[in-house]
Enzyme design. Structure first.
Site, PDB file in Angstrom:
ATOM      1  N   LYS A  80     -10.178   0.933  -2.429  1.00  0.00           N
ATOM      2  CA  LYS A  80      -9.977   0.400  -1.056  1.00  0.00           C
ATOM      3  C   LYS A  80     -11.655   0.542  -0.420  1.00  0.00           C
ATOM      4  O   LYS A  80     -12.155   1.433  -0.366  1.00  0.00           O
ATOM      5  CB  LYS A  80      -9.053   1.028  -0.097  1.00  0.00           C
ATOM      6  CG  LYS A  80      -8.940   0.586   1.135  1.00  0.00           C
ATOM      7  CD  LYS A  80      -7.648   1.267   1.884  1.00  0.00           C
ATOM      8  CE  LYS A  80      -7.518   0.593   3.310  1.00  0.00           C
ATOM      9  NZ  LYS A  80      -6.473   1.487   3.811  1.00  0.00           N
ATOM     10  N   GLU A  82       0.749  -1.180   0.195  1.00  0.00           N
ATOM     11  CA  GLU A  82       0.071   0.020  -0.032  1.00  0.00           C
ATOM     12  C   GLU A  82       1.079   1.337  -0.163  1.00  0.00           C
ATOM     13  O   GLU A  82       1.895   1.201   0.625  1.00  0.00           O
ATOM     14  CB  GLU A  82      -0.955  -0.120   1.182  1.00  0.00           C
ATOM     15  CG  GLU A  82      -1.872   1.013   1.474  1.00  0.00           C
ATOM     16  CD  GLU A  82      -2.985   0.954   2.582  1.00  0.00           C
ATOM     17  OE1 GLU A  82      -3.848   1.479   2.599  1.00  0.00           O
ATOM     18  OE2 GLU A  82      -2.289   0.472   3.811  1.00  0.00           O
ATOM     19  N   CYS A 112      -5.062  -3.514   2.812  1.00  0.00           N
ATOM     20  CA  CYS A 112      -4.776  -3.261   4.247  1.00  0.00           C
ATOM     21  C   CYS A 112      -6.023  -3.631   5.179  1.00  0.00           C
ATOM     22  O   CYS A 112      -6.139  -4.690   5.652  1.00  0.00           O
ATOM     23  CB  CYS A 112      -4.179  -1.852   4.353  1.00  0.00           C
ATOM     24  SG  CYS A 112      -3.209  -1.711   6.058  1.00  0.00           S
TER      25      CYS A 112
END
Length: 276
Positions: free
Chosen positions: A114, A42, A156
């Site tokens: 995301k 990321e 993440c």
């Protein structure tokens, strides 16, 4: 299948981050006749930048300097690349934290924005993380056909949401990538166990490339421990600390064997997950 995860210590200096990634790709040993998949963490090109810097580098699907730079590296070094995340303009003035998947010619196979934003209080030097002030959440899952198998994309904090991983498995995912920048505090507590849990639950191979160490003069500290986890929860390869590569050979035959012997998706009596 040849897999390489790159553990980085990225900063706000885009040029320096790009030079580091290219230096590592130059040293990557690979067979030009065999597809090779590289996974970046990321924020691999821009980590910890102020909102104004995120917006300055953000582009759309057609014009983005960071996307162009990473796709050019994929083409130059002839690797398939899960390109970490870069900022991409959203309609509300914020940016998406977007992950692209490039083929070995630098063409875009797909992307993912995301879904889960890290708005959390953590007992570290930063104390408060409020991604939603800068970033806009995505609105779709992504499972992409590749020569390596069907790859599902996450980022993440998504790791804490098993419904997303189940949705990707139901959409056909055999491999799931997790480019990350886990804080040192949360990583030490939960990183490994979450990766192994998601692998076991989905019976997928998990490829988790991470940021590591102190960033931007110590203002941020990340956990590291980039990992390749097998569908039985076994750790195939990992790098605990430092920057550099984690290499692994993976075989989807193990995935299919485990799913055949333990068909958990068929046994699950709960409704299929769907986005709100």
């Amino acid at each position: 299948m040849h897999i390489s995860l790159l553990q980085c210590q990225s900063s706000r200096d885009v040029s320096a981050n790009l030079l580091f990634i290219e230096s590592q790709l130059k040293d990557l040993k690979r067979d030009v006749d065999t597809p090779h998949l590289v996974v970046l963490p990321e924020c691999s090109l821009l980590f910890g930048g102020h909102e104004s810097q995120q917006l300055a580098y953000a582009g759309d699907a057609h014009q983005s300097p960071l996307k162009s730079a990473l796709s050019a590296l994929a083409a130059k070094y002839q690797v398939f690349m899960v390109a970490g995340t870069i900022p991409a303009l959203a309609e509300d003035g914020r940016v998406y934290s977007r992950c692209y998947l490039f083929d070995d010619k630098g063409d875009t196979l797909g992307h993912y924005d995301k879904l889960h934003l890290f708005d959390v209080d953590v007992a570290d030097g930063t104390q408060q993380y409020r991604e939603s002030e800068t970033f806009c959440p995505g609105d779709h899952i992504s499972v992409i056909d590749t020569p390596f198998g069907k790859i599902g994309l996450t980022v993440c904090y998504d790791l804490r949401f098993p419904d997303l991983f189940r949705a990707m498995r139901l959409a056909g995912a055999e491999i799931i990538t997790v480019p990350s920048a886990f804080t040192k505090v949360t990583g030490e507590a939960h990183w490994q166990v979450l990766l192994q849990a998601r692998a076991i639950e989905t019976q997928c191979i998990i490829l988790a490339a991470a940021q590591w160490g102190a960033h931007n003069e110590g203002s941020r500290e990340t956990w590291g421990q980039s990992m390749v986890v097998g569908p039985w929860g076994n750790i195939i390869a990992q790098r605990q600390t430092g920057t550099g590569w984690v290499h692994a050979e993976i075989d989807l035959a193990e995935v299919h064997s485990i799913r055949s012997k333990m068909p958990v998706m068929q046994h699950n009596r709960f409704l299929e997950p769907s986005l709100k």
